[in-house]
Design an enzyme around this catalytic site. Structure first.
Site, PDB file in Angstrom:
ATOM      1  N   ILE A   1       9.765   1.412  -0.856  1.00 29.71           N
ATOM      2  CA  ILE A   1       9.591  -0.075  -1.479  1.00 29.71           C
ATOM      3  C   ILE A   1       9.303   0.052  -2.962  1.00 29.71           C
ATOM      4  CG2 ILE A   1       8.558  -2.240  -1.454  1.00 29.71           C
ATOM      5  CD1 ILE A   1       9.934  -1.388   1.233  1.00 29.71           C
TER       6      ILE A   1
ATOM      7  N   TYR B   1      -0.362  11.821   4.009  1.00 29.74           N
ATOM      8  CA  TYR B   1       0.032  10.462   4.143  1.00 29.74           C
ATOM      9  C   TYR B   1       0.859  10.293   5.417  1.00 29.74           C
ATOM     10  CZ  TYR B   1       2.558   6.141   3.435  1.00 29.74           C
ATOM     11  OH  TYR B   1       3.114   4.795   3.553  1.00 29.74           O
TER      12      TYR B   1
ATOM     13  N   SER C   1       5.194   3.230   7.876  1.00 23.58           N
ATOM     14  CA  SER C   1       6.080   3.622   6.945  1.00 23.58           C
ATOM     15  C   SER C   1       7.266   4.372   8.091  1.00 23.58           C
ATOM     16  CB  SER C   1       5.530   4.652   6.138  1.00 23.58           C
ATOM     17  OG  SER C   1       6.224   5.408   5.121  1.00 23.58           O
TER      18      SER C   1
END
Length: 286
Positions: free
Chosen positions: A216, A181, A168
């Site tokens: 996304i 994350y 990412s």
């Protein structure tokens, strides 16, 4: 012309040159290949499974929800997969990641592609000291990746295979509300970046492709950022295809959408401006 402007222009030109000279993708190269895709019950992983099916691959898919996996596997067969099997697994377990790879090796007789895409659920909120959740997420989003990569390495080496790691933009630059994350994605980029070097130095047959994705429009991502950010999302189906193409052409890295590479450079060129833009991209009321 100032030195900074020259540097920016040179960087953009180099970026465009790499894009224009990238190897061409041949769909036929994926016919009959043996692929394991993780996190394949929904989102990007599901769409990758469907793309591989259309290309005539042999597919193993995994995620936690067995009934959904069954539906995805059936759709893969409808779309043209030579084989489509599934195995439900919880990647927070220390043993199940290895079991998934063992299942794939046994059912397919080897692997040509290992596509690691799964992630664990994590709140979209300011971090308030939940160390246990961060540890748990590291097992799901990071440690299980390196477990599976190592378990599959001998087969990938034998078959001139490819490791495809879905990462990412948040593993390249920090952003609010996603501390656990982001930590896992930084870890992925660091570990598999090192592995790229080491495999190249050993003249290994295995390629490693690191895929850096922006926002996304998966269902889970949209649910988290709804009414919070103005950042535009990009289509899941297209992101999935670009990931597959990157692995098939054995490229070292993918940035999708393309401008995410420029964004990652901006934090080094203009750190204060970049931080201001990031912090003001969210609707936050303390």
């Amino acid at each position: 012309m100032g030195t900074l402007v020259k540097l920016i222009l040179a960087s953009v030109c180099a970026f465009l040159a790499v894009r224009w000279t990238a190897p061409r993708f041949n769909e036929e190269s994926l016919r009959g290949v043996r692929v394991l895709v993780t996190g394949a019950s929904t989102g990007i992983g599901e769409q990758m499974a469907y793309h591989y099916a259309r290309f005539g691959a042999q597919i193993i898919i995994t995620a936690r929800r067995e009934k959904v996996l069954q539906q995805v596997a059936e759709e893969c067969l409808t779309l043209g997969a030579q084989k489509a099997l599934y195995i439900a697994a919880d990647m927070s377990s220390e043993s199940e990641p290895n079991k998934v790879v063992e299942f794939a090796l046994e059912e397919l007789g080897g692997l040509d592609y290992l596509v690691l895409n799964h992630i664990g659920p994590s709140p979209f909120s300011m971090w308030e000291g939940d160390v246990d959740h961060t540890k748990w997420l590291m097992q799901v989003n990071f440690f299980s990746y390196i477990q599976m990569a190592w378990k599959a390495m001998a087969s990938l080496e034998q078959n001139k295979g490819s490791l495809v790691i879905v990462s990412s933009l948040l593993g390249k630059m920090s952003s609010p509300f996603v501390a656990p994350y982001t930590s896992t994605k930084y870890a992925l980029n660091g570990f598999f970046g090192v592995l790229q070097h080491e495999l190249a130095m050993k003249k290994s047959n295995v390629s490693v492709s690191l895929c850096t994705l922006g926002l996304i429009d998966t269902e889970s991502a949209m649910a988290k950022v709804k009414d919070i950010t103005t950042i535009p999302p990009y289509p899941t189906k297209d992101a999935a295809l670009r990931i597959i193409q990157t692995g098939a052409t054995r490229q070292l890295e993918l940035f999708y959408p393309w401008f995410t590479q420029i964004v990652t450079l901006s934090k080094d060129w203009f750190p204060s401006v970049t931080n201001y833009v990031i912090q003001n991209s969210y609707n936050y009321n303390p």
